[in-house]
Design an enzyme around this catalytic site. Sequence first.
Site, mmCIF file in Angstrom:
data_model
loop_
_atom_site.group_PDB
_atom_site.id
_atom_site.type_symbol
_atom_site.label_atom_id
_atom_site.label_comp_id
_atom_site.label_asym_id
_atom_site.label_seq_id
_atom_site.Cartn_x
_atom_site.Cartn_y
_atom_site.Cartn_z
ATOM 1 N N THR A 12 -47.791 66.456 -13.330
ATOM 2 C CA THR A 12 -48.060 65.789 -14.602
ATOM 3 C C THR A 12 -48.948 66.630 -15.511
ATOM 4 O O THR A 12 -48.787 66.627 -16.732
ATOM 5 C CB THR A 12 -48.709 64.420 -14.357
ATOM 6 O OG1 THR A 12 -47.820 63.616 -13.578
ATOM 7 C CG2 THR A 12 -49.002 63.692 -15.661
ATOM 8 N N SER A 53 -43.975 66.952 -8.462
ATOM 9 C CA SER A 53 -44.300 67.091 -7.044
ATOM 10 C C SER A 53 -43.434 66.271 -6.089
ATOM 11 O O SER A 53 -43.357 66.622 -4.906
ATOM 12 C CB SER A 53 -45.782 66.812 -6.795
ATOM 13 O OG SER A 53 -46.113 65.468 -6.995
ATOM 14 N N THR A 86 -49.585 64.796 -8.578
ATOM 15 C CA THR A 86 -50.379 63.891 -7.747
ATOM 16 C C THR A 86 -49.578 63.206 -6.643
ATOM 17 O O THR A 86 -50.151 62.759 -5.654
ATOM 18 C CB THR A 86 -51.052 62.814 -8.618
ATOM 19 O OG1 THR A 86 -50.048 62.080 -9.328
ATOM 20 C CG2 THR A 86 -52.015 63.443 -9.610
ATOM 21 N N ASP A 87 -48.262 63.113 -6.780
ATOM 22 C CA ASP A 87 -47.476 62.346 -5.809
ATOM 23 C C ASP A 87 -47.564 62.921 -4.399
ATOM 24 O O ASP A 87 -47.600 62.167 -3.419
ATOM 25 C CB ASP A 87 -46.006 62.279 -6.241
ATOM 26 C CG ASP A 87 -45.766 61.270 -7.344
ATOM 27 O OD1 ASP A 87 -46.756 60.722 -7.877
ATOM 28 O OD2 ASP A 87 -44.589 61.030 -7.685
#
EC number: 3.5.1.1
Length: 333
Positions: A12, A53, A86-87
């Site tokens: 992101t 990600s 972040t995932d």
Amino acid sequence: MGRIVVISTGGTIASRWQGSGFAADADGREVMATAPLPEGVTVEVVDLFSVNSPRLTTAHQLTLLHTVHEVLADPGVDGIVVTHGTDTLEESAFLVDLHHHDPRSVVFTGSQLPMGTAEGDGPGNLYDALLVAATTRELGVLISFAGRVHAARGTVKTQAVALDAFADPSRELLGKTGFGKVAVLRRPQRPEPLPLPAMPERPPRVDIVMHHSDGDPVLFEAAVAAGARGIVLIGTGAGNATPEIVDAVRAAVARGVLVALTTRVAAGPVTEIYTHGGAVDLVAAGAVPTGTLRAGQARIAVLAALLASADPEVQTRTLREAVSPAGPVLVNA
């Protein structure tokens, strides 16, 4: 304060509007241009890849791991920042931490809001991560996000969209950033780092299967049939399932499949309390309990153990060491 190398992988923090949603398409220099630098810090950028990600593969993550080691081979480098989606950030950070043997910090960060968004969190997170990388030592791999500093081990994404997205639900906060300073509140306990694995032609398949009401061994056995060399079983409660799943675990272990046991509960360790398909029986059948590591990081630990050796006994021993407890667990977490 130092020379920091930023390894850009997308996410992101590198995402822009694509007409129907956001996706990573900015390179590392564009990401760096959004953030101020802490005083005395100089930055070099390595553009490794730029992907969302959830699309990361084991090959991506091993490439990142090797790149970190290549960068740290230069004694003039004072630390590393990895910008990451972040995932799956918790998985990549833990993989690097398992193999991290250097006193210099590797700090993962990212954002919840895309590039150019009003009040976006990317620039602040990146500034803090640079500060942490430049001023800390002997803490292993860290995650810097929303003014908080977390140990890679045990830290997971706990908020889907909120800016303060990461926490270790089972342990106290590691540190904080603010006013241009880093406050370290505790020091993480880490097992001995694993040797850097070779880049395999085909990484081993490691699957995750969750237990639930009416759960049966079908999906677990399907993973074995699909060629999984490792499986993470997500149990209920303190790590429980059914007698039928215990039988499936025993059969898989007998075939050389490495099985780890975690829980779907947010905090606290897997604990051998219950029989009749509970953790007592699952561990007796050969599953390795993962303490407070949850599914994503438990899977990384299994992967690392499989890459460390072709010997099933060594794999099991390596997995046990990789998931060993790292400090006191919060009683009321």
